[in-house]
Design a protein around this motif. Structure first.
Motif, mmCIF file in Angstrom:
data_model
loop_
_atom_site.group_PDB
_atom_site.id
_atom_site.type_symbol
_atom_site.label_atom_id
_atom_site.label_comp_id
_atom_site.label_asym_id
_atom_site.label_seq_id
_atom_site.Cartn_x
_atom_site.Cartn_y
_atom_site.Cartn_z
ATOM 1 N N ARG A 1 0.809 -1.093 0.105
ATOM 2 C CA ARG A 1 0.106 -0.009 -0.013
ATOM 3 C C ARG A 1 0.927 1.182 -0.042
ATOM 4 N NH1 ARG A 1 -5.676 1.154 0.089
ATOM 5 N NH2 ARG A 1 -5.618 3.376 -0.557
ATOM 6 N N ARG A 2 1.938 1.343 0.938
ATOM 7 C CA ARG A 2 2.738 2.402 0.741
ATOM 8 C C ARG A 2 3.460 2.517 -0.635
ATOM 9 N NH1 ARG A 2 4.713 0.086 5.679
ATOM 10 N NH2 ARG A 2 6.730 -0.566 4.744
ATOM 11 N N LEU A 3 4.149 1.571 -1.209
ATOM 12 C CA LEU A 3 4.701 1.515 -2.691
ATOM 13 C C LEU A 3 3.588 2.253 -3.464
ATOM 14 C CD1 LEU A 3 6.864 1.018 -4.585
ATOM 15 C CD2 LEU A 3 5.718 -1.302 -5.195
ATOM 16 N N HIS A 4 2.387 1.466 -3.492
ATOM 17 C CA HIS A 4 1.233 2.127 -4.526
ATOM 18 C C HIS A 4 0.752 3.499 -4.355
ATOM 19 C CE1 HIS A 4 0.134 -2.541 -4.903
ATOM 20 N NE2 HIS A 4 1.413 -2.100 -5.427
ATOM 21 N N ASP A 5 0.548 3.933 -3.016
ATOM 22 C CA ASP A 5 0.195 5.186 -2.730
ATOM 23 C C ASP A 5 1.308 6.219 -3.025
ATOM 24 O OD1 ASP A 5 -2.283 4.506 -1.913
ATOM 25 O OD2 ASP A 5 -2.008 4.685 0.099
ATOM 26 N N GLY A 6 2.454 5.782 -2.989
ATOM 27 C CA GLY A 6 3.599 6.813 -2.979
ATOM 28 C C GLY A 6 3.932 6.954 -4.480
ATOM 29 N N THR A 7 3.272 6.137 -5.324
ATOM 30 C CA THR A 7 4.221 6.136 -6.696
ATOM 31 C C THR A 7 2.716 6.305 -7.627
ATOM 32 O OG1 THR A 7 3.942 3.743 -6.954
ATOM 33 C CG2 THR A 7 6.089 4.718 -6.316
ATOM 34 N N ARG A 8 1.674 6.996 -7.308
ATOM 35 C CA ARG A 8 0.378 7.340 -7.908
ATOM 36 C C ARG A 8 0.866 7.750 -9.343
ATOM 37 N NH1 ARG A 8 -4.412 7.433 -4.881
ATOM 38 N NH2 ARG A 8 -4.457 5.496 -3.752
ATOM 39 N N THR A 9 0.049 7.476 -10.400
ATOM 40 C CA THR A 9 0.202 7.791 -11.742
ATOM 41 C C THR A 9 -1.092 7.435 -12.249
ATOM 42 O OG1 THR A 9 1.563 8.113 -13.642
ATOM 43 C CG2 THR A 9 1.299 5.819 -12.518
ATOM 44 N N SER A 10 -1.095 7.850 -13.611
ATOM 45 C CA SER A 10 -2.164 7.338 -14.553
ATOM 46 C C SER A 10 -2.089 5.855 -14.901
ATOM 47 C CB SER A 10 -2.080 7.741 -15.826
ATOM 48 O OG SER A 10 -1.083 7.636 -16.615
ATOM 49 N N CYS A 11 -3.221 5.021 -15.029
ATOM 50 C CA CYS A 11 -3.376 3.706 -15.232
ATOM 51 C C CYS A 11 -3.373 3.547 -16.813
ATOM 52 C CB CYS A 11 -4.548 3.029 -14.607
ATOM 53 S SG CYS A 11 -4.307 1.246 -14.498
ATOM 54 N N LYS A 12 -2.465 2.915 -17.347
ATOM 55 C CA LYS A 12 -2.507 2.411 -18.772
ATOM 56 C C LYS A 12 -2.777 0.891 -18.827
ATOM 57 C CE LYS A 12 0.779 5.917 -20.193
ATOM 58 N NZ LYS A 12 2.163 6.387 -20.554
ATOM 59 N N ARG A 13 -4.187 0.658 -19.011
ATOM 60 C CA ARG A 13 -4.609 -0.725 -18.775
ATOM 61 C C ARG A 13 -4.230 -1.612 -19.992
ATOM 62 N NH1 ARG A 13 -10.935 -1.476 -19.411
ATOM 63 N NH2 ARG A 13 -11.071 0.159 -17.881
ATOM 64 N N GLU A 14 -3.702 -0.858 -21.058
ATOM 65 C CA GLU A 14 -3.480 -1.790 -22.257
ATOM 66 C C GLU A 14 -2.147 -2.618 -21.663
ATOM 67 O OE1 GLU A 14 -1.874 2.372 -22.924
ATOM 68 O OE2 GLU A 14 -3.872 1.535 -22.312
ATOM 69 N N ARG A 15 -1.403 -2.152 -20.638
ATOM 70 C CA ARG A 15 -0.183 -2.683 -20.445
ATOM 71 C C ARG A 15 -0.247 -4.138 -19.638
ATOM 72 N NH1 ARG A 15 4.285 2.114 -18.612
ATOM 73 N NH2 ARG A 15 4.061 3.112 -20.695
ATOM 74 N N ASP A 16 -1.670 -3.783 -19.117
ATOM 75 C CA ASP A 16 -1.801 -5.113 -18.159
ATOM 76 C C ASP A 16 -2.603 -6.239 -19.260
ATOM 77 O OD1 ASP A 16 -1.076 -4.485 -15.561
ATOM 78 O OD2 ASP A 16 -3.071 -3.260 -15.178
ATOM 79 N N PHE A 17 -3.231 -5.789 -19.841
ATOM 80 C CA PHE A 17 -3.854 -6.762 -20.921
ATOM 81 C C PHE A 17 -2.875 -7.038 -22.046
ATOM 82 C CE2 PHE A 17 -7.862 -4.858 -19.411
ATOM 83 C CZ PHE A 17 -8.761 -5.713 -19.798
#
Length: 309
Positions: A141-157
């Motif tokens: 949670r600390r890592l994710h909250d500290g590095t917030r940015t836009s989500c490019k869902r095409e990368r996960d797909f």
């Protein structure tokens, strides 16, 4: 499970050993001994722990000496990328300190050695995982909250489709996966901000020595959905031998302590099956899990079918 195997020692005059000693000179006052070498396996590259007589140990990861299927890549670029990722993550969580790099020695990255059992070792020992998983949840949670940015869902797909390619499914089975992925793509469940994810959230990559430490950031990615880390870890727990019915409790515990509210917990629970499916596909491609491949693929398909619930 990662194990260390002693493979020898570096004598005086060994080029790599001499360079390593020069890098650590300020920590080796009065040292005039040999360097014991331990190979850490399994790993995607040659990884060794180097132990000095003073009690100091460091770890060398050789990006120019891959041990997996992927052998064609820029080793120097991969080495430098991991250094950047470790330094960025260190702003938010405990990670091994990057000490030095050297392109001449198979693009080696030297980091501090962090002692302590991994989550995998605790799991294999039958130790209760509730407290360790609370630590992992808070770290992510600390890592994710500290590095917030836009989500490019095409990368996960794109990663999902790459894993399907590696699993070489027959046409009809692949078509079903593709249709399910299309339904997830058009749903709103995956809509949210992105972040930097650890990317290889397996039990072997979290160490416990008083404070929890995450290792191996080669697979870290930006602009990614945060639940990806949780889904990969959940799939690893679900498929761990001997864990049985405790897996569901552990997964729920992980999600609960990652979430800040009941509403968040429900949202994360709705997204988790997508990334658990990805985790199952990661495991199914491993040659040493070949006997479980059909079951793992069925689990991945069942997780994707959660889009209908």
């Amino acid at each position: 499970m990662k194990v260390e195997r002693r493979v020898g020692r570096l004598e005086g005059g060994d080029p790599f050993g001499d360079w390593l000693a020069s890098v650590l000179a300020d920590r080796l006052t009065g040292w005039r001994g040999k360097i014991r070498v331990y190979r850490v396996e399994p790993a995607s590259h040659v990884v060794c722990r180097y132990e000095f007589g003073t009690g100091l140990s460091v770890v060398g990861k050789f990006f120019g000496a891959p041990t997996g299927a992927k052998t064609r890549y820029n080793a120097d670029a991969a080495m430098k990328n991991e250094v950047r990722r470790l330094r960025r993550a260190s702003c938010w969580i405990r990670v091994p300190c990057a000490i030095a790099t050297n392109s001449r020695f198979h693009s080696v990255l030297v980091t501090e050695h962090v002692p302590g059992p991994t989550l995998r070792e605790l799991l294999d020992a039958g130790v209760s995982l509730y407290d360790p998983l609370t630590g992992v949840a808070h770290l992510l949670r600390r890592l994710h909250d500290g590095t917030r940015t836009s989500c490019k869902r095409e990368r996960d797909f794109a990663y999902f489709h790459a894993l399907l390619d590696q699993n070489a499914l027959p046409g009809s089975r692949r078509g079903k996966f593709d249709r399910l992925l299309g339904e997830w793509w058009h749903s709103t469940r995956l809509d949210r901000a992105g972040c930097m994810v650890h990317g290889d959230a397996t039990p072997g990559n979290y160490l416990f020595n008083g404070a929890i430490c995450a290792i191996d950031f080669e697979g870290a990615r930006n602009h990614t959905h945060p639940v990806r880390d949780l889904g990969i870890l959940a799939a690893e727990l679900k498929t761990s031998p001997g864990i049985g019915s405790r897996a569901e409790d552990y997964i729920g515990h992980l999600l609960w302590h990652y979430s800040r509210s009941e509403e968040e917990f429900r949202r994360h629970t709705a997204v988790l099956p997508f990334f658990m499916a990805l985790g199952h596909l990661r495991i199914a491609r491993l040659p040493w899990r070949a006997a479980e491949r059909d079951w793992l693929l069925a689990e991945a398909e069942a997780c994707l079918c959660a889009i209908h619930r």
